[in-house]
Design an enzyme around this catalytic site. Structure first.
Site, short mmCIF file in Angstrom:
data_model
loop_
_atom_site.label_atom_id
_atom_site.label_comp_id
_atom_site.label_asym_id
_atom_site.label_seq_id
_atom_site.Cartn_x
_atom_site.Cartn_y
_atom_site.Cartn_z
N LEU A 86 52.82 44.44 17.48
CA LEU A 86 51.73 45.23 16.92
C LEU A 86 50.63 45.38 17.96
O LEU A 86 50.31 44.42 18.68
CB LEU A 86 51.15 44.57 15.66
CG LEU A 86 52.11 44.33 14.49
CD1 LEU A 86 51.37 43.66 13.34
CD2 LEU A 86 52.75 45.63 14.03
N ASP A 87 50.03 46.56 18.03
CA ASP A 87 48.90 46.77 18.93
C ASP A 87 47.74 45.86 18.56
O ASP A 87 47.64 45.40 17.41
CB ASP A 87 48.43 48.23 18.87
CG ASP A 87 49.47 49.20 19.42
OD1 ASP A 87 50.33 48.78 20.19
OD2 ASP A 87 49.39 50.39 19.06
N LYS A 88 46.84 45.64 19.51
CA LYS A 88 45.69 44.77 19.31
C LYS A 88 44.93 45.10 18.03
O LYS A 88 44.58 44.22 17.25
CB LYS A 88 44.76 44.87 20.51
CG LYS A 88 43.41 44.18 20.37
CD LYS A 88 42.61 44.31 21.66
CE LYS A 88 41.21 43.75 21.51
NZ LYS A 88 40.33 44.69 20.75
#
Length: 301
Positions: free
Chosen positions: A132-134
């Site tokens: 998952l992206d930040k």
């Protein structure tokens, strides 16, 4: 890691290696690790993987303990939603990086998970399954051993790992549901930003409208492929960037990060073969926007 099974009639006459590889997804690499440092046993006695099996035989595969993860352990609160001998599933908060990078060398989810394992006396590698992206929140799977990680890699190739997201996009999406099928690749002038381009990798995203506000749409999205920034790129391509996603054309006026949340995971557990489904409610920042959409829907009725 330990894997045990009883030979069925269907596998009678096959070799231990054949059954381990075909029925249990044990790779050649794992068999080699078992040979040098672990063990393969048939009915409690050491065995060669070329031995033939009979119905009712008991096969046990033991892999040697892994070297400890080299990441610095950093204790932190972890929102654990499921854990067993193969899997650790967590709810990742927005703003947290999954794994150390050049710009985020520590303070990541990986550092926290390594500290959690060390406190339990466990030596494991950090193997995230769905990255998952930040600034994306929601459910994330960590495989606790190499075998489990390989099984999830197979699920992803076969597209049997169900991943459902919720998102809030700018503007009013006209269709109640649809499919975005457009290849994604790196933009020529960037090492981060992706775009839809003819020479990109095949990507397919399903969407369904959950609600509409004055100038926002609440969506449910299902990934059929898992390209980097896929949802963000596809929705921007559709003309409806994620609220808060200023990298792909969204505005941070209403929310300080991309309004994207990994809300649901569904898969067949690699060991038990039972279907496992987990859901995670959206965090407060997205819930506030959804509340505005829902209240407008109610006013329109």
């Amino acid at each position: 890691m330990l894997l045990q099974f009883e030979v069925t009639e269907a596998d009678e006459g096959k070799t231990i290696r054949d059954v381990l590889q075909t029925a249990y997804g044990v790779s050649r690499r794992l068999l080699t690790r078992a040979k040098y440092g672990g063990s393969v046993c048939l009915n409690g006695a050491p065995a060669y993987v070329t031995e033939r099996l009979k119905k009712g035989d008991q096969v046990t595969l033991v892999l040697p303990a892994e070297e400890a993860e080299s990441l610095v352990p950093q204790p932190m609160p972890l929102a654990i939603r499921h854990e067993d001998e193969d899997l650790l599933i967590l709810a990742k908060p927005a703003g947290m990086v999954v794994h150390p990078t050049r710009t985020h060398p520590d303070g990541t989810l990986a550092n926290g998970v390594v500290a959690y394992w060390q406190a339990k006396g466990e030596s494991r590698k950090f193997r995230p399954v769905n990255r998952l992206d930040k600034d994306t929140s929601g459910l994330l799977i960590v495989a606790k051993n190499q075998w489990a990680h390989e099984q999830f890699a197979r699920m992803q190739r076969q597209r049997t790992l169900g991943r459902t997201y919720q998102a809030i996009v700018e503007g009013l999406v006209a269709d109640e549901q649809g499919v975005i099928e457009a290849p994604i690749g790196l933009r020529d002038d960037s090492i981060i930003v992706r775009e839809v381009r003819p020479d990109g990798q095949y990507a397919r995203t399903h969407y369904r409208v959950l609600g509409r506000g004055e100038d926002m749409t609440w969506l449910e999205l299902h990934l059929q492929t898992g390209r980097t920034h896929q949802i963000r790129v596809h929705l921007s391509y559709l003309g409806h960037p994620l609220a808060g996603d200023d990298l792909y054309g969204g505005s941070r006026e209403r929310i300080g990060r991309q309004a994207l949340h990994a809300a649901r995971l569904s898969f067949c557990h690699p060991r038990s073969q039972e279907m496992l489904t987990l859901t995670e409610p959206v965090p407060p920042d997205m819930a506030q926007l959804i509340g505005q959409i829902e209240s407008r829907d109610g006013a329109d009725e």
